[in-house]
Design a protein around this motif. Structure first.
Motif, mmCIF file in Angstrom:
data_model
loop_
_atom_site.group_PDB
_atom_site.id
_atom_site.type_symbol
_atom_site.label_atom_id
_atom_site.label_comp_id
_atom_site.label_asym_id
_atom_site.label_seq_id
_atom_site.Cartn_x
_atom_site.Cartn_y
_atom_site.Cartn_z
ATOM 1 N N VAL A 54 -80.442 35.383 38.654
ATOM 2 C CA VAL A 54 -81.475 35.832 37.706
ATOM 3 C C VAL A 54 -82.830 35.953 38.401
ATOM 4 N N ALA A 55 -83.158 34.961 39.226
ATOM 5 C CA ALA A 55 -84.464 34.919 39.896
ATOM 6 C C ALA A 55 -84.526 35.759 41.169
ATOM 7 N N GLY A 56 -83.405 36.324 41.586
ATOM 8 C CA GLY A 56 -83.397 37.153 42.788
ATOM 9 C C GLY A 56 -83.484 36.369 44.084
ATOM 10 N N LEU A 57 -82.890 35.184 44.116
ATOM 11 C CA LEU A 57 -82.967 34.305 45.289
ATOM 12 C C LEU A 57 -81.746 34.485 46.196
ATOM 13 N N ALA A 58 -81.654 35.634 46.830
ATOM 14 C CA ALA A 58 -80.518 35.938 47.706
ATOM 15 C C ALA A 58 -80.324 34.902 48.817
ATOM 16 N N PRO A 59 -81.395 34.398 49.463
ATOM 17 C CA PRO A 59 -81.188 33.385 50.513
ATOM 18 C C PRO A 59 -80.465 32.136 49.987
ATOM 19 N N TYR A 60 -80.788 31.705 48.769
ATOM 20 C CA TYR A 60 -80.106 30.539 48.185
ATOM 21 C C TYR A 60 -78.636 30.853 47.941
ATOM 22 N N LEU A 61 -78.363 32.039 47.432
ATOM 23 C CA LEU A 61 -76.980 32.424 47.176
ATOM 24 C C LEU A 61 -76.166 32.439 48.464
ATOM 25 N N LEU A 62 -76.720 32.971 49.513
ATOM 26 C CA LEU A 62 -76.021 32.990 50.801
ATOM 27 C C LEU A 62 -75.846 31.576 51.353
ATOM 28 N N ALA A 63 -76.851 30.743 51.216
ATOM 29 C CA ALA A 63 -76.787 29.370 51.731
ATOM 30 C C ALA A 63 -75.756 28.527 50.994
ATOM 31 N N THR A 64 -75.454 28.869 49.745
ATOM 32 C CA THR A 64 -74.501 28.092 48.955
ATOM 33 C C THR A 64 -73.125 28.749 48.900
ATOM 34 N N TRP A 65 -72.926 29.786 49.690
ATOM 35 C CA TRP A 65 -71.655 30.497 49.774
ATOM 36 C C TRP A 65 -70.931 29.984 51.013
ATOM 37 N N HIS A 66 -69.681 29.562 50.880
ATOM 38 C CA HIS A 66 -68.947 28.990 52.009
ATOM 39 C C HIS A 66 -68.839 29.994 53.143
ATOM 40 N N GLU A 67 -69.025 29.525 54.357
ATOM 41 C CA GLU A 67 -69.049 30.408 55.524
ATOM 42 C C GLU A 67 -67.769 31.217 55.703
ATOM 43 N N SER A 68 -66.643 30.733 55.198
ATOM 44 C CA SER A 68 -65.371 31.440 55.380
ATOM 45 C C SER A 68 -65.248 32.676 54.484
ATOM 46 N N THR A 69 -66.051 32.761 53.444
ATOM 47 C CA THR A 69 -65.978 33.897 52.514
ATOM 48 C C THR A 69 -67.323 34.585 52.289
ATOM 49 N N ARG A 70 -68.370 34.079 52.916
ATOM 50 C CA ARG A 70 -69.736 34.581 52.715
ATOM 51 C C ARG A 70 -69.918 35.955 53.366
ATOM 52 N N PRO A 71 -70.531 36.888 52.622
ATOM 53 C CA PRO A 71 -70.860 38.173 53.237
ATOM 54 C C PRO A 71 -72.025 37.997 54.214
ATOM 55 N N GLN A 72 -72.186 38.933 55.122
ATOM 56 C CA GLN A 72 -73.282 38.837 56.088
ATOM 57 C C GLN A 72 -74.632 39.025 55.424
ATOM 58 N N GLU A 73 -74.677 39.845 54.391
ATOM 59 C CA GLU A 73 -75.921 40.042 53.640
ATOM 60 C C GLU A 73 -75.581 40.236 52.174
ATOM 61 N N LEU A 74 -76.575 40.079 51.348
ATOM 62 C CA LEU A 74 -76.388 40.195 49.907
ATOM 63 C C LEU A 74 -77.556 40.980 49.325
ATOM 64 N N GLU A 75 -77.242 42.077 48.702
ATOM 65 C CA GLU A 75 -78.274 42.899 48.080
ATOM 66 C C GLU A 75 -78.129 42.788 46.564
ATOM 67 N N LEU A 76 -79.138 42.237 45.919
ATOM 68 C CA LEU A 76 -79.104 42.058 44.470
ATOM 69 C C LEU A 76 -79.651 43.288 43.771
ATOM 70 N N ASP A 77 -79.080 43.597 42.629
ATOM 71 C CA ASP A 77 -79.509 44.749 41.839
ATOM 72 C C ASP A 77 -80.728 44.344 41.010
ATOM 73 N N PRO A 78 -81.908 44.874 41.305
ATOM 74 C CA PRO A 78 -83.110 44.483 40.564
ATOM 75 C C PRO A 78 -83.093 44.974 39.109
ATOM 76 N N GLN A 79 -82.212 45.916 38.785
ATOM 77 C CA GLN A 79 -82.105 46.423 37.412
ATOM 78 C C GLN A 79 -81.210 45.551 36.526
ATOM 79 N N MET A 80 -80.448 44.648 37.136
ATOM 80 C CA MET A 80 -79.532 43.792 36.380
ATOM 81 C C MET A 80 -80.329 42.824 35.523
ATOM 82 N N ARG A 81 -80.044 42.794 34.219
ATOM 83 C CA ARG A 81 -80.727 41.879 33.290
ATOM 84 C C ARG A 81 -79.748 40.834 32.807
ATOM 85 N N TRP A 82 -79.758 39.684 33.463
ATOM 86 C CA TRP A 82 -78.891 38.581 33.063
ATOM 87 C C TRP A 82 -79.454 37.951 31.805
ATOM 88 N N THR A 83 -78.597 37.642 30.836
ATOM 89 C CA THR A 83 -79.078 37.134 29.548
ATOM 90 C C THR A 83 -78.572 35.743 29.190
#
Length: 136
Positions: A54-83
């Motif tokens: 929701v807050a657009g914190l891609a670095p946190y998402l990557l840091a909490t994603w296990h290294e065996s399945t983590r993508p190299q980068e993560l691009e968040l959709d700024p138009q996504m409205r989580w409710t």
């Protein structure tokens, strides 16, 4: 977030327990880099990851994603409205566990249409830190 001590946490919008962002996920977002505040359970990690989306914190998402399945980068959709986040079930994943499963529904708006992402996620804990592993 304007006033994190008074604003309901993103992961609690649909809950009867309305914890503030400061009381809930902010400490995990702020403390992950130096390990000063880590989620104690798989559900806490799930909630903090939802709030990070929701807050657009891609670095946190990557840091909490296990290294065996983590993508190299993560691009968040700024138009996504989580409710809102709905935790459906949690299996294992407690403070003493090394694995956990959290089933959830993450609600969002697609234009004017309400939708949800329903997922059963697996988590592992290594060296005291929980990580998102994958979806079943």
């Amino acid at each position: 977030m304007k006033n994190s001590s008074q604003t309901t946490c993103y992961c609690r919008e649909l809950d009867s327990l309305k914890l503030s962002y400061q009381e809930c996920c902010q400490r995990f977002h702020d403390g992950r880099a130096d390990g000063s505040a880590l989620p104690e359970t798989a559900e806490q990690l799930m909630r903090s990851r939802y709030s990070a989306f929701v807050a657009g914190l891609a670095p946190y998402l990557l840091a909490t994603w296990h290294e065996s399945t983590r993508p190299q980068e993560l691009e968040l959709d700024p138009q996504m409205r989580w409710t809102g986040l709905e935790i459906i079930t949690t299996r294992s994943g407690g403070a003493e566990a090394s694995r956990g499963v959290v089933e959830f529904a993450a609600h969002y708006l697609e234009g004017q249409r309400e939708a949800q992402q329903h997922e059963v996620s697996t988590f592992v804990r290594e060296n005291g830190a929980w990580f998102y592993l994958d979806a079943l």
